[in-house]
Design an enzyme around this catalytic site. Structure first.
Site, PDB file in Angstrom:
ATOM      1  CG  HIS A 121      16.506  32.285  43.044  1.00 34.47           C
ATOM      2  ND1 HIS A 121      17.336  31.624  43.919  1.00 34.47           N
ATOM      3  CD2 HIS A 121      17.300  33.149  42.352  1.00 34.47           C
ATOM      4  CE1 HIS A 121      18.578  32.072  43.764  1.00 34.47           C
ATOM      5  NE2 HIS A 121      18.587  32.990  42.823  1.00 34.47           N
ATOM      6  CG  ASN A 152      14.349  26.506  46.899  1.00 28.66           C
ATOM      7  OD1 ASN A 152      14.026  26.954  45.818  1.00 28.66           O
ATOM      8  ND2 ASN A 152      15.575  26.656  47.389  1.00 28.66           N
ATOM      9  CG  ASP A 251     -11.186  31.585  37.513  1.00 21.97           C
ATOM     10  OD1 ASP A 251     -10.756  32.690  37.123  1.00 21.97           O
ATOM     11  OD2 ASP A 251     -12.112  30.975  36.955  1.00 21.97           O
ATOM     12  CD  GLU A 254      -7.593  36.011  38.274  1.00 19.46           C
ATOM     13  OE1 GLU A 254      -7.058  36.735  37.424  1.00 19.46           O
ATOM     14  OE2 GLU A 254      -8.777  35.609  38.168  1.00 19.46           O
ATOM     15  CG  ASP A 260      -7.330  41.282  36.563  1.00 24.66           C
ATOM     16  OD1 ASP A 260      -7.434  40.134  36.065  1.00 24.66           O
ATOM     17  OD2 ASP A 260      -7.791  42.300  36.011  1.00 24.66           O
ATOM     18  CD  GLN A 270      -8.444  38.268  31.237  1.00 22.43           C
ATOM     19  OE1 GLN A 270      -8.369  38.107  32.452  1.00 22.43           O
ATOM     20  NE2 GLN A 270      -8.440  39.459  30.666  1.00 22.43           N
ATOM     21  CD  GLU A 274      -7.917  34.737  34.298  1.00 22.08           C
ATOM     22  OE1 GLU A 274      -8.796  35.000  35.149  1.00 22.08           O
ATOM     23  OE2 GLU A 274      -7.128  35.589  33.856  1.00 22.08           O
TER      24      GLU A 274
END
Length: 283
Positions: A121, A152, A251, A254, A260, A270, A274
């Site tokens: 999931h 998992n 970061d 990303e 983003d 942010q 981040e």
């Protein structure tokens, strides 16, 4: 880290085809977003059949960016608060998602059979127990990813339990989970795809959790001291059972994905949020 479009390297890592969704991340998000996209739409996903590798499924229980060619979600985003929790039993009714566009291959429960990977999931079953319908929605295969069993059932299970503990302690959460890369090691060894190549086994599986006290106008309430838990694990059976081993920065996720994240959070907070790696409690 604020990004405005996917990088080429990130697109390659995700297996995205040219023109799939890089232009979509340039779009400004509307002021009022659905509940599960309150903190942003990480890849600018849209419900447009012309965007088959970044197709938005906006369900009452969660939001999905689905990748038709990988047969798995790019990411799933959901809000977790006491209102989503109740006494509904686990339904275990894994099945295809009939809301996908006509003609798209529908991954089924049997697509993972004998593979050595769990039907893992993204939005957990135990996060949606208010009603039977809510719980059943988490068993759609568009919410699943081939996940190494120990990843998992041990590492991620303890993180999911901890998230619900945070809600029991009086918080509400915004959670985004996704995966990237290709190739993982399950109980039957290394595989890159399942179901005759229709389902990609990801290399890495990640999650970002934003922890807030109850309140309104949630995106605006996120501040530089808000707890943000980011985790990035290898999709392997031999990984550490302690999820804290794999804490990362937003970061870093990303950079790996080209997304983003937390784009609706005030820009001024942010950067510090981040860049930080969480060091808070784990149970």
């Amino acid at each position: 880290m604020l990004t405005t479009r996917f990088t080429t390297a990130a697109l390659v890592a995700l297996g995205l085809v040219a023109g799939a969704c890089s232009s979509e991340t340039d779009k400004v998000q509307p002021a009022s977003l659905p509940e599960h996209l309150t903190l942003g739409n990480p890849s600018g996903a849209v419900a447009d059949e012309k965007q088959p590798t970044n197709y938005l499924l906006s369900k009452p229980q969660y939001a999905v960016s689905y990748h038709r060619d990988r047969g798995i979600p790019n990411w799933v985003s959901w809000h977790l608060s006491p209102e989503w929790l109740g006494s509904a039993a686990r339904q275990d009714d894994f099945g295809p998602d009939a809301t996908l566009p006509a003609g798209w291959y529908q991954v089924s429960s049997s697509s993972y059979t004998g593979s050595g990977f769990d039907r893992g999931h993204n939005c957990p079953s135990a996060d949606r127990t208010k009603t039977v319908a809510d719980n059943s929605a988490t068993f759609l295969m568009t919410n699943m990813v081939p996940q190494a069993p120990n990843n998992n059932q041990r590492t991620w299970a303890t993180l999911e339990n901890y998230c619900r503990t945070l809600v029991d302690q009086g918080n509400e959460l915004y959670v985004v989970m996704g995966s990237y890369g290709k190739g993982g090691t399950g109980s039957n060894g290394y595989k890159e795809t399942l179901d005759n190549g229709r389902v990609t086994v990801p290399k890495r599986i990640w999650k970002v959790v934003v922890v807030l006290p109850p309140g309104n106008d949630d995106a605006a309430r996120v501040g530089s001291s808000t707890r943000v838990i980011a985790v990035d694990t290898p999709n392997e059976n031999g990984l550490d059972t302690d999820w804290a081993t794999y804490r990362a920065s937003v970061d870093a996720i990303e950079q790996a994905t080209g997304y983003d994240l937390l784009s609706q959070v005030p820009a001024a907070v942010q950067a510090p949020l981040e860049a930080r790696v969480d060091t808070g409690p784990t149970r």
